[in-house]
Write a protein that holds these residues in place. Structure first.
Motif, PDB file in Angstrom:
ATOM      1  N   GLU A  40       0.826  -1.221   0.000  1.00 26.96           N
ATOM      2  CA  GLU A  40       0.000   0.000   0.000  1.00 26.96           C
ATOM      3  C   GLU A  40       0.855   1.264   0.000  1.00 26.96           C
ATOM      4  OE1 GLU A  40       0.088  -2.323   2.304  1.00 26.96           O
ATOM      5  OE2 GLU A  40       0.170  -1.480   4.328  1.00 26.96           O
ATOM      6  N   ASN A  41       2.160   1.107   0.215  1.00 31.22           N
ATOM      7  CA  ASN A  41       3.053   2.268   0.162  1.00 31.22           C
ATOM      8  C   ASN A  41       3.920   2.288  -1.097  1.00 31.22           C
ATOM      9  OD1 ASN A  41       2.109   3.345   2.580  1.00 31.22           O
ATOM     10  ND2 ASN A  41       3.491   2.067   3.780  1.00 31.22           N
ATOM     11  N   TRP A  42       3.650   1.378  -2.022  1.00 29.55           N
ATOM     12  CA  TRP A  42       4.421   1.370  -3.270  1.00 29.55           C
ATOM     13  C   TRP A  42       4.101   2.609  -4.118  1.00 29.55           C
ATOM     14  CZ3 TRP A  42       3.521  -4.299  -5.389  1.00 29.55           C
ATOM     15  CH2 TRP A  42       4.258  -5.197  -4.606  1.00 29.55           C
ATOM     16  N   PRO A  43       5.049   3.029  -4.967  1.00 28.81           N
ATOM     17  CA  PRO A  43       4.784   4.166  -5.853  1.00 28.81           C
ATOM     18  C   PRO A  43       3.729   3.849  -6.917  1.00 28.81           C
ATOM     19  CG  PRO A  43       7.153   3.804  -5.585  1.00 28.81           C
ATOM     20  CD  PRO A  43       6.455   2.600  -5.015  1.00 28.81           C
ATOM     21  N   VAL A  47      -3.400   5.474 -12.768  1.00 28.21           N
ATOM     22  CA  VAL A  47      -4.734   5.475 -12.158  1.00 28.21           C
ATOM     23  C   VAL A  47      -5.746   5.219 -13.283  1.00 28.21           C
ATOM     24  CG1 VAL A  47      -4.065   7.145 -10.390  1.00 28.21           C
ATOM     25  CG2 VAL A  47      -5.056   7.961 -12.519  1.00 28.21           C
ATOM     26  N   ARG A  70       9.055   3.678 -15.220  1.00 29.95           N
ATOM     27  CA  ARG A  70       9.599   5.038 -15.409  1.00 29.95           C
ATOM     28  C   ARG A  70      10.650   5.059 -16.514  1.00 29.95           C
ATOM     29  NH1 ARG A  70       8.181   7.262 -10.065  1.00 29.95           N
ATOM     30  NH2 ARG A  70       6.004   6.576  -9.977  1.00 29.95           N
ATOM     31  N   TRP A  88     -11.768   0.903  -5.822  1.00 28.66           N
ATOM     32  CA  TRP A  88     -12.804   1.441  -4.943  1.00 28.66           C
ATOM     33  C   TRP A  88     -14.070   1.738  -5.737  1.00 28.66           C
ATOM     34  CZ3 TRP A  88      -7.860   3.793  -5.084  1.00 28.66           C
ATOM     35  CH2 TRP A  88      -7.074   3.657  -3.940  1.00 28.66           C
ATOM     36  N   PRO A 102     -12.840   8.028  -4.384  1.00 34.24           N
ATOM     37  CA  PRO A 102     -13.053   6.668  -3.884  1.00 34.24           C
ATOM     38  C   PRO A 102     -14.049   6.606  -2.727  1.00 34.24           C
ATOM     39  CG  PRO A 102     -10.702   7.134  -4.094  1.00 34.24           C
ATOM     40  CD  PRO A 102     -11.431   8.442  -4.238  1.00 34.24           C
ATOM     41  N   PHE A 168       5.185  10.820 -15.371  1.00 35.25           N
ATOM     42  CA  PHE A 168       5.541  11.668 -14.231  1.00 35.25           C
ATOM     43  C   PHE A 168       6.602  12.656 -14.705  1.00 35.25           C
ATOM     44  CE2 PHE A 168       3.346   8.369 -12.011  1.00 35.25           C
ATOM     45  CZ  PHE A 168       2.861   8.977 -10.870  1.00 35.25           C
TER      46      PHE A 168
ATOM     47  N   PHE B  39       9.235  13.085  -4.813  1.00 30.16           N
ATOM     48  CA  PHE B  39       7.807  13.050  -4.483  1.00 30.16           C
ATOM     49  C   PHE B  39       7.039  12.053  -5.357  1.00 30.16           C
ATOM     50  CE2 PHE B  39       7.407  15.586  -8.237  1.00 30.16           C
ATOM     51  CZ  PHE B  39       6.135  15.306  -8.692  1.00 30.16           C
ATOM     52  N   GLU B  40       7.563  11.806  -6.581  1.00 27.95           N
ATOM     53  CA  GLU B  40       6.841  10.928  -7.515  1.00 27.95           C
ATOM     54  C   GLU B  40       6.810   9.480  -7.021  1.00 27.95           C
ATOM     55  OE1 GLU B  40       9.543  12.636  -8.150  1.00 27.95           O
ATOM     56  OE2 GLU B  40      11.046  11.437  -9.189  1.00 27.95           O
ATOM     57  N   ASN B  41       7.603   9.198  -5.995  1.00 29.64           N
ATOM     58  CA  ASN B  41       7.579   7.844  -5.418  1.00 29.64           C
ATOM     59  C   ASN B  41       6.874   7.791  -4.062  1.00 29.64           C
ATOM     60  OD1 ASN B  41       8.909   6.663  -7.592  1.00 29.64           O
ATOM     61  ND2 ASN B  41      10.917   7.233  -6.776  1.00 29.64           N
ATOM     62  N   TRP B  42       6.226   8.890  -3.666  1.00 27.51           N
ATOM     63  CA  TRP B  42       5.498   8.894  -2.395  1.00 27.51           C
ATOM     64  C   TRP B  42       4.260   7.986  -2.476  1.00 27.51           C
ATOM     65  CZ3 TRP B  42       5.093  14.860  -1.076  1.00 27.51           C
ATOM     66  CH2 TRP B  42       6.347  15.320  -0.671  1.00 27.51           C
ATOM     67  N   PRO B  43       3.821   7.461  -1.325  1.00 28.29           N
ATOM     68  CA  PRO B  43       2.608   6.636  -1.327  1.00 28.29           C
ATOM     69  C   PRO B  43       1.351   7.454  -1.643  1.00 28.29           C
ATOM     70  CG  PRO B  43       3.950   6.211   0.625  1.00 28.29           C
ATOM     71  CD  PRO B  43       4.510   7.451  -0.030  1.00 28.29           C
ATOM     72  N   VAL B  44       0.312   6.734  -1.993  1.00 26.15           N
ATOM     73  CA  VAL B  44      -0.954   7.325  -2.425  1.00 26.15           C
ATOM     74  C   VAL B  44      -1.831   7.706  -1.225  1.00 26.15           C
ATOM     75  CG1 VAL B  44      -3.127   6.845  -3.623  1.00 26.15           C
ATOM     76  CG2 VAL B  44      -0.957   6.045  -4.583  1.00 26.15           C
ATOM     77  N   SER B  46      -4.982   9.427  -2.199  1.00 24.22           N
ATOM     78  CA  SER B  46      -6.234   9.124  -2.895  1.00 24.22           C
ATOM     79  C   SER B  46      -6.080   9.405  -4.389  1.00 24.22           C
ATOM     80  CB  SER B  46      -7.392   9.948  -2.321  1.00 24.22           C
ATOM     81  OG  SER B  46      -8.626   9.428  -2.795  1.00 24.22           O
ATOM     82  N   VAL B  47      -7.169   9.212  -5.131  1.00 20.97           N
ATOM     83  CA  VAL B  47      -7.213   9.505  -6.564  1.00 20.97           C
ATOM     84  C   VAL B  47      -8.513  10.262  -6.834  1.00 20.97           C
ATOM     85  CG1 VAL B  47      -5.905   7.429  -7.170  1.00 20.97           C
ATOM     86  CG2 VAL B  47      -8.401   7.350  -7.131  1.00 20.97           C
ATOM     87  N   ARG B  57      -6.413  12.501 -11.425  1.00 15.98           N
ATOM     88  CA  ARG B  57      -5.469  12.998 -10.440  1.00 15.98           C
ATOM     89  C   ARG B  57      -5.062  11.909  -9.471  1.00 15.98           C
ATOM     90  NH1 ARG B  57      -7.580  18.201  -9.540  1.00 15.98           N
ATOM     91  NH2 ARG B  57      -7.958  19.121 -11.578  1.00 15.98           N
ATOM     92  N   VAL B  58      -3.827  11.980  -9.032  1.00 17.34           N
ATOM     93  CA  VAL B  58      -3.438  11.158  -7.896  1.00 17.34           C
ATOM     94  C   VAL B  58      -2.864  12.100  -6.851  1.00 17.34           C
ATOM     95  CG1 VAL B  58      -1.082  10.584  -8.708  1.00 17.34           C
ATOM     96  CG2 VAL B  58      -2.268   9.049  -7.156  1.00 17.34           C
ATOM     97  N   LEU B  60      -0.545  12.276  -3.578  1.00 16.43           N
ATOM     98  CA  LEU B  60       0.503  11.541  -2.870  1.00 16.43           C
ATOM     99  C   LEU B  60       0.842  12.287  -1.581  1.00 16.43           C
ATOM    100  CD1 LEU B  60       2.825  11.109  -6.010  1.00 16.43           C
ATOM    101  CD2 LEU B  60       1.019   9.554  -5.232  1.00 16.43           C
ATOM    102  N   ARG B  70      -3.390   7.515   7.004  1.00 18.15           N
ATOM    103  CA  ARG B  70      -3.720   6.112   7.305  1.00 18.15           C
ATOM    104  C   ARG B  70      -4.233   5.976   8.737  1.00 18.15           C
ATOM    105  NH1 ARG B  70      -0.480   3.448   3.067  1.00 18.15           N
ATOM    106  NH2 ARG B  70      -1.108   4.769   1.320  1.00 18.15           N
ATOM    107  N   VAL B 108       1.662  19.689 -11.636  1.00 14.20           N
ATOM    108  CA  VAL B 108       1.801  19.107 -10.288  1.00 14.20           C
ATOM    109  C   VAL B 108       1.614  20.248  -9.296  1.00 14.20           C
ATOM    110  CG1 VAL B 108       3.304  17.204 -10.988  1.00 14.20           C
ATOM    111  CG2 VAL B 108       4.326  19.357 -10.270  1.00 14.20           C
ATOM    112  N   ALA B 166      -8.221   7.806   0.828  1.00 14.78           N
ATOM    113  CA  ALA B 166      -8.872   6.575   0.378  1.00 14.78           C
ATOM    114  C   ALA B 166      -8.582   5.460   1.378  1.00 14.78           C
ATOM    115  CB  ALA B 166      -8.351   6.187  -1.001  1.00 14.78           C
ATOM    116  N   PHE B 168      -7.373   2.048   2.469  1.00 12.99           N
ATOM    117  CA  PHE B 168      -6.507   0.940   2.055  1.00 12.99           C
ATOM    118  C   PHE B 168      -6.759  -0.230   2.997  1.00 12.99           C
ATOM    119  CE2 PHE B 168      -4.540   4.299  -0.289  1.00 12.99           C
ATOM    120  CZ  PHE B 168      -3.956   3.665  -1.378  1.00 12.99           C
TER     121      PHE B 168
END
Lengths: 169, 169
Positions: A40-43, A47, A70, A88, A102, A168, B39-44, B46-47, B57-58, B60, B70, B108, B166, B168
């Protein structure tokens, strides 16, 4: 003797699975696949919004998948790549009703690339789904993969993956 | 003397910014904010799909933001939280036209929470946007924040954030 050894190994495997499950881990998929820890923390890979079944999705990737995505090296995806899709139900955002966001978690799905290990199903990927926030394994037996694969036939030429990585900066 | 010192400090700042920019880094926003590295590798968080302007949109978050999201501790978001929003034009996925997926990168955007540092604009957040894949800073001067803030007034009671994290598993 060989048969006894095999049975003992099976018993040990089942015992280990039961202990893991009892310990709070999610039950494995009928094909033996398990949910990668911390997915759940993966990049983000991309979407999507499926307007036919009213769901929003995010597709995440492990390190190998993200590096491939990438770098534009997804034809084919490299062995070791894992894609996770979180799905979702949609709802309109109250404060901006033209934004679809979602709602409830429907399911999470995974594709594991290993051309040799998963050659048997004809795709080179392992497939699995878990339902709802309780993460109930989907399907009665290993044939559940066929349901995933049938739906992905239109993208067989894209190494069976619908997702084209989002751009990205 | 004071004025000279201030001018020298400004000159040094501009010099540092030019060197950074020339070195391949993205130019800062007119309010001085910069794009957080990686930042492009930060967790999600929501979307979303804005059907009014046809963008996907995502959202992060940095470590502080993700932990808050969370854990349901976003009222208010903690100091140090940074939210990043990546916005793409939509397109139908060729192989599944009822799936709407990302096309070109539009911009962004970032919100940095620091109640004390950003008390001046009335929100406790710093706001910035960069346009397109070339990441051109948006806005002519620091007043660009007002444009962001005006649009977020409907969610003032949610600590100025549209995104509800969102769920998880």
């Amino acid at each position: 003797m060989k048969r006894t050894a095999r049975l003992s190994a099976l018993a040990l495997l089942l015992l280990a699975a039961s202990i893991a499950w009892a310990g709070g881990m999610t039950a494995p998929s009928p094909n033996g696949m398990t949910i990668p820890e911390g997915f759940e923390n993966w990049p983000v890979i991309s979407v999507s919004h499926r307007v036919d079944n009213h769901t929003l999705r995010v597709i995440l990737g492990n390190d190998i998948a993200v590096e491939a995505a990438r770098g534009g090296k997804t034809d084919p995806w490299p062995d070791g790549a894992v894609l996770a899709k979180v799905v979702w139900k949609e709802r309109p955002e109250e404060a901006w009703p033209d934004a679809i966001v979602p709602d409830k978690l429907v399911h999470v799905e995974f594709m594991h690339k290993d051309a040799a290990k998963y050659a048997g199903n004809g795709t080179g990927w392992g497939w699995a789904r878990w339902l709802g926030p309780e993460l109930k394994p989907y399907g009665a037996d290993v044939s559940v993969e066929n349901e995933c694969i049938d739906c992905h036939v239109p993208v067989e030429e894209r190494d069976w993956v619908y997702t084209i990585p989002a751009r990205f900066p």
